[in-house]
Scaffold this motif. Structure first.
Motif, PDB file in Angstrom:
ATOM      1  N   GLN A 143      -4.378 -29.753 -67.032  1.00 56.12           N
ATOM      2  CA  GLN A 143      -5.225 -28.577 -67.092  1.00 56.12           C
ATOM      3  C   GLN A 143      -5.723 -28.352 -68.523  1.00 56.12           C
ATOM      4  O   GLN A 143      -6.890 -28.102 -68.746  1.00 56.12           O
ATOM      5  CB  GLN A 143      -4.430 -27.371 -66.628  1.00 56.12           C
ATOM      6  CG  GLN A 143      -5.285 -26.330 -65.960  1.00 56.12           C
ATOM      7  CD  GLN A 143      -4.450 -25.539 -64.978  1.00 56.12           C
ATOM      8  OE1 GLN A 143      -3.294 -25.241 -65.271  1.00 56.12           O
ATOM      9  NE2 GLN A 143      -4.999 -25.213 -63.845  1.00 56.12           N
ATOM     10  N   ASP A 144      -4.813 -28.480 -69.451  1.00 57.08           N
ATOM     11  CA  ASP A 144      -5.183 -28.347 -70.860  1.00 57.08           C
ATOM     12  C   ASP A 144      -6.275 -29.346 -71.202  1.00 57.08           C
ATOM     13  O   ASP A 144      -7.236 -29.047 -71.888  1.00 57.08           O
ATOM     14  CB  ASP A 144      -3.979 -28.631 -71.768  1.00 57.08           C
ATOM     15  CG  ASP A 144      -3.072 -27.418 -71.830  1.00 57.08           C
ATOM     16  OD1 ASP A 144      -3.459 -26.375 -71.269  1.00 57.08           O
ATOM     17  OD2 ASP A 144      -1.997 -27.523 -72.429  1.00 57.08           O
ATOM     18  N   HIS A 145      -6.076 -30.552 -70.691  1.00 55.79           N
ATOM     19  CA  HIS A 145      -6.991 -31.636 -70.965  1.00 55.79           C
ATOM     20  C   HIS A 145      -8.382 -31.310 -70.404  1.00 55.79           C
ATOM     21  O   HIS A 145      -9.389 -31.489 -71.068  1.00 55.79           O
ATOM     22  CB  HIS A 145      -6.443 -32.904 -70.327  1.00 55.79           C
ATOM     23  CG  HIS A 145      -7.072 -34.138 -70.854  1.00 55.79           C
ATOM     24  ND1 HIS A 145      -6.873 -34.576 -72.147  1.00 55.79           N
ATOM     25  CD2 HIS A 145      -7.906 -35.035 -70.281  1.00 55.79           C
ATOM     26  CE1 HIS A 145      -7.569 -35.677 -72.327  1.00 55.79           C
ATOM     27  NE2 HIS A 145      -8.196 -35.980 -71.232  1.00 55.79           N
ATOM     28  N   ARG A 146      -8.396 -30.801 -69.147  1.00 52.66           N
ATOM     29  CA  ARG A 146      -9.670 -30.441 -68.520  1.00 52.66           C
ATOM     30  C   ARG A 146     -10.379 -29.360 -69.327  1.00 52.66           C
ATOM     31  O   ARG A 146     -11.575 -29.411 -69.519  1.00 52.66           O
ATOM     32  CB  ARG A 146      -9.428 -29.954 -67.090  1.00 52.66           C
ATOM     33  CG  ARG A 146      -9.615 -31.052 -66.055  1.00 52.66           C
ATOM     34  CD  ARG A 146      -9.891 -30.474 -64.682  1.00 52.66           C
ATOM     35  NE  ARG A 146      -8.833 -29.589 -64.236  1.00 52.66           N
ATOM     36  CZ  ARG A 146      -7.741 -30.002 -63.587  1.00 52.66           C
ATOM     37  NH1 ARG A 146      -7.586 -31.273 -63.323  1.00 52.66           N
ATOM     38  NH2 ARG A 146      -6.830 -29.153 -63.204  1.00 52.66           N
ATOM     39  N   LEU A 147      -9.615 -28.381 -69.756  1.00 55.41           N
ATOM     40  CA  LEU A 147     -10.208 -27.297 -70.528  1.00 55.41           C
ATOM     41  C   LEU A 147     -10.827 -27.829 -71.815  1.00 55.41           C
ATOM     42  O   LEU A 147     -11.913 -27.437 -72.201  1.00 55.41           O
ATOM     43  CB  LEU A 147      -9.149 -26.245 -70.864  1.00 55.41           C
ATOM     44  CG  LEU A 147      -8.826 -25.279 -69.724  1.00 55.41           C
ATOM     45  CD1 LEU A 147      -7.730 -24.325 -70.154  1.00 55.41           C
ATOM     46  CD2 LEU A 147     -10.074 -24.504 -69.306  1.00 55.41           C
TER      47      LEU A 147
END
Ligand SMILES: [Zn+2]
Ligand SMILES: [Zn+2]
Length: 156
Positions: A143-147
């Motif tokens: 999720q962090d990566h997507r953000l």
């Protein structure tokens, strides 16, 4: 005059990481000497601070065997747990991270926790709560990566 960093840039890893690795190896060694290791209370909310649960039995039973080659024996390759040099043609166990151990050194260890005592490479466990914790951690990372990607796409 050479700076501190010039003199020390041959250091293989930072001291903190080295300390953590050594601590794990210490534990593995005390286990070999018959010392029972207390892995702490069964509080599943604090996996980050604890040793993970044992590796899945099936995986441990099927841990690949490897035979020490003359070249490895010549190099003086050692079992990281007991520090004895492997002998030519000796059959040892190979972890997925490629680290080699005596069966008698790594098998009891994997009955305690699922990670390689040398590099902390983790194997699957049979502990549902721990596996959930791991998945959850992975999800949060993604999720962090997507953000970050989204942020990158919007602002570049
Ligand atoms: Zn050994
Ligand atoms: Zn390893």
């Amino acid at each position: 005059m050479a700076s501190y960093f010039d003199e020390h840039d041959c250091e293989p890893t930072n001291p903190d990481e080295q300390y953590r690795q050594n601590a794990l190896l210490e534990l593995a060694r005390s286990l070999m000497q018959g010392v029972d290791i207390d892995l702490g209370p069964d509080d599943f909310s604090e996996w980050d601070q604890r040793l993970p649960p044992p590796a899945a039995k099936e995986i441990v039973q099927n841990l690949p065997r490897a035979v020490i080659t003359p070249a490895q024996a010549d190099k003086g390759l050692k079992c990281p747990v007991c520090l004895l040099e492997f002998e030519e043609e000796e059959t040892v166990r190979k972890m997925p991270c490629e680290h080699l151990f005596h069966s008698g050194c790594i098998l009891p260890w994997l009955g305690k926790t699922n990670s390689c005592p040398l590099c902390r490479h983790e194997m699957p466990t049979e502990n549902k709560e721990y596996e959930e914790f791991k998945k959850d951690k992975e999800r949060r990372k993604q999720q962090d990566h997507r953000l970050e990607n989204l942020h990158g796409a919007m602002y570049t």
